[in-house]
Design a protein around this motif. Structure first.
Motif, PDB file in Angstrom:
ATOM      1  N   PRO A  76     -14.103  68.552 -31.793  1.00 37.44           N
ATOM      2  CA  PRO A  76     -13.273  69.469 -32.601  1.00 37.44           C
ATOM      3  C   PRO A  76     -13.190  69.082 -34.077  1.00 37.44           C
ATOM      4  O   PRO A  76     -13.151  69.970 -34.942  1.00 37.44           O
ATOM      5  N   HIS A  77     -13.129  67.783 -34.385  1.00 37.97           N
ATOM      6  CA  HIS A  77     -13.033  67.365 -35.790  1.00 37.97           C
ATOM      7  C   HIS A  77     -14.322  67.712 -36.545  1.00 37.97           C
ATOM      8  O   HIS A  77     -14.287  68.192 -37.679  1.00 37.97           O
ATOM      9  N   VAL A  78     -15.440  67.459 -35.909  1.00 36.85           N
ATOM     10  CA  VAL A  78     -16.728  67.794 -36.528  1.00 36.85           C
ATOM     11  C   VAL A  78     -16.871  69.312 -36.638  1.00 36.85           C
ATOM     12  O   VAL A  78     -17.396  69.832 -37.631  1.00 36.85           O
ATOM     13  N   HIS A  79     -16.366  70.017 -35.633  1.00 42.46           N
ATOM     14  CA  HIS A  79     -16.444  71.487 -35.664  1.00 42.46           C
ATOM     15  C   HIS A  79     -15.711  72.054 -36.880  1.00 42.46           C
ATOM     16  O   HIS A  79     -16.139  73.063 -37.457  1.00 42.46           O
TER      17      HIS A  79
ATOM     18  N   PRO B  28      -6.541  59.041 -35.424  1.00 42.52           N
ATOM     19  CA  PRO B  28      -7.909  59.482 -35.741  1.00 42.52           C
ATOM     20  C   PRO B  28      -7.986  60.845 -36.432  1.00 42.52           C
ATOM     21  O   PRO B  28      -9.010  61.171 -37.023  1.00 42.52           O
ATOM     22  N   ALA B  29      -6.914  61.642 -36.361  1.00 44.73           N
ATOM     23  CA  ALA B  29      -6.985  62.994 -36.937  1.00 44.73           C
ATOM     24  C   ALA B  29      -7.249  62.974 -38.439  1.00 44.73           C
ATOM     25  O   ALA B  29      -7.843  63.903 -38.980  1.00 44.73           O
ATOM     26  N   LEU B  30      -6.801  61.925 -39.095  1.00 44.84           N
ATOM     27  CA  LEU B  30      -6.992  61.848 -40.550  1.00 44.84           C
ATOM     28  C   LEU B  30      -8.348  61.280 -40.921  1.00 44.84           C
ATOM     29  O   LEU B  30      -8.775  61.397 -42.076  1.00 44.84           O
ATOM     30  N   ARG B  31      -9.007  60.654 -39.980  1.00 52.35           N
ATOM     31  CA  ARG B  31     -10.171  59.853 -40.320  1.00 52.35           C
ATOM     32  C   ARG B  31     -11.322  60.672 -40.897  1.00 52.35           C
ATOM     33  O   ARG B  31     -11.878  60.331 -41.936  1.00 52.35           O
ATOM     34  N   VAL B  34     -10.632  62.161 -44.398  1.00 51.74           N
ATOM     35  CA  VAL B  34     -10.572  61.100 -45.417  1.00 51.74           C
ATOM     36  C   VAL B  34     -11.979  60.552 -45.675  1.00 51.74           C
ATOM     37  O   VAL B  34     -12.408  60.408 -46.824  1.00 51.74           O
ATOM     38  N   ASP B  35     -12.718  60.254 -44.605  1.00 56.82           N
ATOM     39  CA  ASP B  35     -14.086  59.747 -44.765  1.00 56.82           C
ATOM     40  C   ASP B  35     -14.952  60.735 -45.540  1.00 56.82           C
ATOM     41  O   ASP B  35     -15.707  60.359 -46.439  1.00 56.82           O
ATOM     42  N   LEU B  36     -14.862  62.000 -45.135  1.00 63.86           N
ATOM     43  CA  LEU B  36     -15.706  63.014 -45.772  1.00 63.86           C
ATOM     44  C   LEU B  36     -15.376  63.140 -47.259  1.00 63.86           C
ATOM     45  O   LEU B  36     -16.274  63.189 -48.108  1.00 63.86           O
ATOM     46  N   THR B 125      -7.938  61.448 -57.385  1.00 62.53           N
ATOM     47  CA  THR B 125      -6.982  60.991 -56.371  1.00 62.53           C
ATOM     48  C   THR B 125      -6.703  62.149 -55.418  1.00 62.53           C
ATOM     49  O   THR B 125      -6.449  63.271 -55.861  1.00 62.53           O
ATOM     50  N   PHE B 126      -6.783  61.858 -54.122  1.00 62.05           N
ATOM     51  CA  PHE B 126      -6.407  62.894 -53.151  1.00 62.05           C
ATOM     52  C   PHE B 126      -5.477  62.310 -52.106  1.00 62.05           C
ATOM     53  O   PHE B 126      -5.419  61.090 -51.897  1.00 62.05           O
ATOM     54  N   THR B 127      -4.716  63.204 -51.474  1.00 68.41           N
ATOM     55  CA  THR B 127      -3.837  62.792 -50.368  1.00 68.41           C
ATOM     56  C   THR B 127      -4.142  63.632 -49.145  1.00 68.41           C
ATOM     57  O   THR B 127      -4.521  64.809 -49.246  1.00 68.41           O
ATOM     58  N   LYS B 128      -3.957  63.010 -48.006  1.00 75.19           N
ATOM     59  CA  LYS B 128      -4.108  63.703 -46.733  1.00 75.19           C
ATOM     60  C   LYS B 128      -3.004  63.174 -45.819  1.00 75.19           C
ATOM     61  O   LYS B 128      -2.925  61.981 -45.568  1.00 75.19           O
TER      62      LYS B 128
END
Lengths: 97, 135
Positions: A76-79, B28-31, B34-36, B125-128
């Motif tokens: 889902p995250h990649v989607h 993990p939802a933020l990962r 943030v990585d991208l 600078t960004f926030t998530k």
């Protein structure tokens, strides 16, 4: 890191992270893939715009030959990345169960 | 943290982000967003700020329920990534190009982003946060 190889039924397995540093590796592999091309992305943890560019180029090449790419088992995250970029409107992107 | 001006530094950036997330038990939802966002902004600096040889500074902070990330590039001309053109996500296949997708994705995946330019330093600078946004 990225692992890209053929799995069962000649599906392309995409595993790991498809980022700017790995895009050339993925492109070199996909440049040799013939249609129909099903990419099992069940192991794909991450993709950036560089990875989307690789898939876009591959889809254009294969679509010109009559059949584009199809992504299955996308997490889902990649989607979300495919959805935000509109790439899911260009080729089939199916989430995993 | 500082990183050389090379896309091959992405692996080290991911390792640093891994450590930051695990030490703070951030979900993990933020990962991925943030990585991208880090990758797109870092690669953009490496590709387009060609007139400098300085390393790029990456800073990550956990503030309240949000990750705040800044990237600073030194001795460069101004370029504001928050003013990147919109991407036509409805364009047909023939009209779609890879260029422009990166900064567009950042704009969609973060909660807020700002750009500062001072003394030939470009800082983004960004926030998530955990609660805002979809990703």
């Amino acid at each position: 890191m990225l692992d890209i190889r053929y799995g069962e039924d000649r599906h392309v397995l995409l595993i790991g992270r498809l980022d700017a540093a790995q895009a050339a590796v993925a492109q070199a592999f996909l440049d040799d893939v013939a249609p129909p091309c099903v990419i099992d992305a069940g192991g794909l943890e991450y993709i950036s715009s560089a990875g989307l560019g690789v898939l876009l180029k591959t889809h254009k090449r294969l679509a010109a030959a009559g059949s584009g790419i199809r992504l299955v088992n996308v997490n889902p995250h990649v989607h979300d990345v495919f959805r935000y970029s509109g790439m899911d409107k260009l080729f089939s992107v199916t989430c995993g169960t | 943290m500082t990183f050389k001006r090379s896309i091959h530094e992405l692996q080290a950036i991911v390792a640093a982000t891994d450590l930051f997330f695990s030490e703070r038990c951030i979900g993990p939802a933020l990962r991925l967003p943030v990585d991208l966002s880090i990758e797109e902004l870092f690669v953009n600096m490496v590709k387009y700020n060609r007139g400098t040889h300085h390393d790029i500074t990456l800073r990550l902070d956990w503030i309240g329920d949000a990750v705040e990330v800044s990237l600073t590039d030194y001795d460069v001309e101004p370029y504001d990534p928050t003013r990147a053109p919109e991407l036509d996500v409805d364009a047909p296949l023939a009209a779609r190009r890879p260029s422009g997708m990166g900064l567009y994705l950042v704009s969609k995946m973060v909660d807020a982003i700002r750009y500062e330019y001072r003394n030939r330093e470009s800082k983004v600078t960004f926030t998530k946060s955990m609660v805002q946004g979809h990703a």
